[in-house]
Write a protein that holds these residues in place. Structure first.
Motif, mmCIF file in Angstrom:
data_model
loop_
_atom_site.group_PDB
_atom_site.id
_atom_site.type_symbol
_atom_site.label_atom_id
_atom_site.label_comp_id
_atom_site.label_asym_id
_atom_site.label_seq_id
_atom_site.Cartn_x
_atom_site.Cartn_y
_atom_site.Cartn_z
ATOM 1 N N ARG A 76 0.832 -1.207 0.000
ATOM 2 C CA ARG A 76 0.000 0.000 0.000
ATOM 3 C C ARG A 76 0.871 1.265 0.000
ATOM 4 O O ARG A 76 0.558 2.253 -0.651
ATOM 5 C CB ARG A 76 -0.929 -0.019 1.212
ATOM 6 C CG ARG A 76 -1.899 1.143 1.280
ATOM 7 C CD ARG A 76 -2.811 1.012 2.485
ATOM 8 N NE ARG A 76 -3.877 0.043 2.268
ATOM 9 C CZ ARG A 76 -4.235 -0.904 3.128
ATOM 10 N NH1 ARG A 76 -3.588 -1.032 4.280
ATOM 11 N NH2 ARG A 76 -5.234 -1.714 2.855
ATOM 12 N N GLU A 78 3.823 1.480 -1.231
ATOM 13 C CA GLU A 78 4.740 1.371 -2.361
ATOM 14 C C GLU A 78 6.177 1.122 -1.925
ATOM 15 O O GLU A 78 7.133 1.489 -2.609
ATOM 16 C CB GLU A 78 4.632 2.583 -3.286
ATOM 17 C CG GLU A 78 3.231 2.767 -3.849
ATOM 18 C CD GLU A 78 3.184 3.476 -5.189
ATOM 19 O OE1 GLU A 78 4.123 3.304 -5.965
ATOM 20 O OE2 GLU A 78 2.191 4.170 -5.430
ATOM 21 N N GLY A 94 -6.216 1.706 -1.359
ATOM 22 C CA GLY A 94 -4.817 1.781 -1.747
ATOM 23 C C GLY A 94 -4.293 0.577 -2.482
ATOM 24 O O GLY A 94 -3.118 0.547 -2.851
ATOM 25 N N LEU A 95 -5.134 -0.430 -2.729
ATOM 26 C CA LEU A 95 -4.670 -1.652 -3.371
ATOM 27 C C LEU A 95 -5.595 -2.062 -4.501
ATOM 28 O O LEU A 95 -6.796 -1.773 -4.475
ATOM 29 C CB LEU A 95 -4.608 -2.806 -2.354
ATOM 30 C CG LEU A 95 -3.631 -2.655 -1.188
ATOM 31 C CD1 LEU A 95 -3.846 -3.795 -0.201
ATOM 32 C CD2 LEU A 95 -2.190 -2.628 -1.675
ATOM 33 N N PRO A 205 -0.092 -1.681 -5.634
ATOM 34 C CA PRO A 205 -0.574 -0.366 -5.207
ATOM 35 C C PRO A 205 -1.556 0.188 -6.242
ATOM 36 O O PRO A 205 -1.344 0.019 -7.455
ATOM 37 C CB PRO A 205 0.703 0.482 -5.151
ATOM 38 C CG PRO A 205 1.824 -0.498 -5.064
ATOM 39 C CD PRO A 205 1.373 -1.699 -5.821
#
Length: 251
Positions: A76, A78, A94-95, A205
């Motif tokens: 998430r 990165e 976030g994913l 991500p």
């Protein structure tokens, strides 16, 4: 099955540094672990990471975590480019996920002397359920449990130890882990059946975009359909997991 071709322009979406960083969770032994002799990382998620790196034509770096929650957060944030974790609504932010590649049962462990004999008896006032904090079964039970109390601990081992010590009435976890714990020493048993099916998928991500998600989703379907996932599970001696059925991909 025809091997998927990945457009060179999409490679930076997966490996912006030139290396594919794969987040590996050692908290789930069905997915990954260390070889007892060499200490090397092994498992179906490790195999998939290297296979995807070969498909992209880039080297692979394994970023290792002991718990699922930390593995998820790395992707998430990165700090890793791909990850292997259970699909859950609580992880959507976030994913971007693929369809699952492996299905795993979530079950309950109780002391041998417990009056509990089936899963439906667990959600009652006065029952404490230990879970590994941030795990797939923690997230599921947080939504599903109405009366029992969830006790969140740092990892599966602590959750199982709490049941043995009488600190909780029930421990929740991956069925294979619970059965291994029951075999390890007398005093606990696994309730029959399951309370959930854990859908293990790959994820990236969300900033990498839906085109990258579609490429990864197609890769997962190819790995299931070709027998790669089934062969990896067999080669690593994994029981208690099955290859997820094919998903319907957009055309």
């Amino acid at each position: 099955m025809t091997q998927q071709q990945i457009a060179p322009a999409l490679v930076p979406a997966f490996a912006p540094s030139g290396t594919l960083r794969a987040s590996i969770n050692l908290g789930n032994p069905i997915l990954a672990g260390r070889d007892p002799a060499s200490g090397d990382l092994v498992g179906v998620s490790v195999d998939l990471a290297y296979a995807f790196g070969r498909r992209l034509g880039v080297p692979v770096e394994l970023v290792v975590f002991e718990r699922a929650a930390a593995s998820v957060e790395a992707v998430r944030a990165e700090q890793a480019d791909i990850g292997f974790f259970a699909v859950d609504p609580a992880r959507d932010e976030g994913l971007l996920f693929t369809a699952p590649y492996v299905l795993i049962e979530g079950s309950y462990l109780v002391p041998e002397s417990s009056p509990l004999t089936e899963n439906g008896q667990v959600d009652r006032e006065g029952t404490r359920i230990s879970v590994g904090s941030g795990s797939a079964y923690d997230l599921f039970l947080t939504r599903a449990i109405d009366h029992a109390r969830i006790v969140r601990l740092r990892g599966a081992a602590a959750a199982l130890a709490a049941a043995r010590a009488g600190e909780v009435e029930v421990a929740a976890g991956i069925r294979q882990l619970l059965e291994a714990e029951a075999r390890r020493a007398p005093g606990v048993r696994v309730l029959p059946g399951r309370f959930m099916v854990i859908q293990q998928a790959m994820g990236i991500p969300d900033g990498r975009g839906t085109a990258a998600q579609e490429v990864l989703a197609s890769f997962v379907e190819e790995m299931k359909g070709s027998g790669f996932v089934a062969e990896a599970l067999e080669r690593h001696g994994i029981e208690g997991a099955r290859v997820a059925p094919a998903a319907q991909l957009p055309v």
